[in-house]
Scaffold this active site. Structure first.
Site, PDB file in Angstrom:
ATOM      1  N   ARG A 100       0.888  -1.171   0.000  1.00 60.67           N
ATOM      2  CA  ARG A 100       0.000   0.000   0.000  1.00 60.67           C
ATOM      3  C   ARG A 100       0.915   1.208   0.000  1.00 60.67           C
ATOM      4  NH1 ARG A 100      -5.698   1.232   2.913  1.00 60.67           N
ATOM      5  NH2 ARG A 100      -6.245  -0.077   1.143  1.00 60.67           N
ATOM      6  N   HIS A 127      -6.510   0.955  -7.294  1.00 56.74           N
ATOM      7  CA  HIS A 127      -6.794   0.026  -6.197  1.00 56.74           C
ATOM      8  C   HIS A 127      -7.336  -1.265  -6.835  1.00 56.74           C
ATOM      9  CE1 HIS A 127      -7.456  -1.424  -2.278  1.00 56.74           C
ATOM     10  NE2 HIS A 127      -8.354  -0.585  -1.820  1.00 56.74           N
ATOM     11  N   GLN A 130      -9.438  -3.996  -4.946  1.00 53.23           N
ATOM     12  CA  GLN A 130     -10.781  -3.515  -4.630  1.00 53.23           C
ATOM     13  C   GLN A 130     -11.709  -3.744  -5.825  1.00 53.23           C
ATOM     14  OE1 GLN A 130     -11.949  -1.950  -1.603  1.00 53.23           O
ATOM     15  NE2 GLN A 130     -13.825  -2.507  -2.642  1.00 53.23           N
ATOM     16  N   ASP A 222     -17.209   6.562  -3.223  1.00 51.46           N
ATOM     17  CA  ASP A 222     -16.054   6.459  -2.331  1.00 51.46           C
ATOM     18  C   ASP A 222     -15.900   7.816  -1.638  1.00 51.46           C
ATOM     19  OD1 ASP A 222     -13.638   5.711  -1.113  1.00 51.46           O
ATOM     20  OD2 ASP A 222     -12.430   6.021  -2.911  1.00 51.46           O
ATOM     21  N   CYS A 262     -16.467   1.223  -1.329  1.00 56.62           N
ATOM     22  CA  CYS A 262     -15.304   0.398  -0.970  1.00 56.62           C
ATOM     23  C   CYS A 262     -15.024   0.429   0.535  1.00 56.62           C
ATOM     24  CB  CYS A 262     -14.080   0.855  -1.750  1.00 56.62           C
ATOM     25  SG  CYS A 262     -13.598   2.540  -1.359  1.00 56.62           S
ATOM     26  N   ARG A 290     -13.385  -8.893  -0.561  1.00 50.96           N
ATOM     27  CA  ARG A 290     -11.950  -8.609  -0.652  1.00 50.96           C
ATOM     28  C   ARG A 290     -11.164  -9.889  -0.354  1.00 50.96           C
ATOM     29  NH1 ARG A 290      -9.995  -3.465  -0.005  1.00 50.96           N
ATOM     30  NH2 ARG A 290      -8.044  -4.505  -0.552  1.00 50.96           N
TER      31      ARG A 290
END
Ligand code: CP
Ligand code: NVA
Length: 303
Positions: A100, A127, A130, A222, A262, A290
């Site tokens: 990340r 991402h 995701q 988001d 998300c 996920r």
């Protein structure tokens, strides 16, 4: 040659196979094979996380392997060791690296210097894991993907960029509806449009939330201010409030539309409490997915 997953483009050709594998691993949870016996995944975090951290660690455990949490500030990386040297050293120890990252540039530098697969757990551009979980959720709820209208509302950020690519790769009709100054990445938009041409899907940009929401099968949003984005919250509210997914917007979508986010969410900002917690919301299935989607990715890259 090692393979990475730092953009949805890295998995575009395999997207249907990955989603099928994820669905199978979900059904067989607790009972499936443990193909990563003896394998270790290093997980470097330069930003906070709940879902990515827990789901990757659990995925490794359930596949028979081991995951190692590395907070960037506790590593020499946080004291100036280069990302390239970090990649070269970790490659001598572990079988894969989940990262990340603060920036896509650092993500690419880590991947370029690593001899083991690198999986993005988010950067400022994309991402990808995701987006795989998102499509898995839509497929479960709708029975398929091709031809569905997926409308993303709000900031044209990392989540929006990856979703555009994934939706296009799966043959969906994707609209990214954002304010003019907050559109998704242009190069990613071009790649998504080219992909959609091949798959029979489509990609559209819009600045009109009410028009875009009309007839949508999936409404997605988001946060208005991503990690590392310095936008002031008062400013964000003034730019983004017309894009908030609330009951009024939901009434414009298809009757059986689902709502995705998300997470983490801010009720009363990008999504109302009613939309987030109501009967059309699939956000907690999405968070669970996920785990299953990442198991498929780990299976694909590390086995
Ligand atoms: N959606 C997501 O990536 O959540 P975390 O930031 O909690 O990992
Ligand atoms: N766009 C958000 C996603 C968090 C999972 C961020 O980058 O902070």
């Amino acid at each position: 040659m090692k393979k990475d997953l730092i953009s949805v483009m890295d998995a575009a050709a395999e997207i249907h196979d990955l989603l099928d594998l994820a669905a199978r691993l979900k059904i067989e949870r607790g009972d499936h094979e443990r193909p990563l016996d003896g394998k270790t995944l290093a997980m470097i975090f330069e930003k906070s996380s709940t879902r990515t951290r827990v789901s990757f660690e659990l995925a490794m455990t359930e596949l028979g392997g081991h995951a190692m949490f590395l907070g960037a500030n506790d590593m020499q990386l946080g004291r100036g060791e280069t990302v390239a040297d970090t990649a070269k050293v970790l490659s001598r120890y572990v079988h894969g690296i989940m990262y990340r990252a603060r920036s896509n540039q650092m993500m690419r530098e880590l991947a370029a210097n690593s001899t083991v697969p690198v999986i993005s757990g988010l950067d400022d551009l994309e991402h990808p894991c995701q987006a795989l979980a998102d499509l898995l959720t839509v497929k479960e709820r709708k029975g398929g993907l091709r031809g569905l209208r997926l409308v993303y509302m709000g900031d044209g950020n990392n989540v929006c960029n990856s979703l555009m690519l994934a939706a296009a790769a799966a043959g969906m009709d994707m609209t990214a509806c954002t304010p003019e100054g907050r559109m998704p990445d242009r190069a990613i938009g071009d790649k998504a449009a080219a992909l959609a041409k091949e798959t029979g899907g489509s990609v559209e940009l819009s600045h009109d939330p009410r028009e875009a929401a009309r007839g949508a099968d999936v409404l997605y949003t988001d946060v208005w201010v991503s990690m590392g984005d310095g936008t002031d919250s008062v400013m964000a509210r003034s730019i983004f409030s017309p894009y908030s997914i609330d009951e009024g917007m939901l009434s414009l979508a298809a009757e059986d539309a689902i709502v995705l986010h998300c997470l983490p969410a801010h009720r009363g900002e990008e999504i109302s409490a009613g939309a987030m917690d109501g009967p059309q919301s699939a956000v907690f299935d999405q968070a669970e997915n996920r785990l299953h989607a990442q198991k498929a990715v780990l299976h694909w890259l590390l086995r």
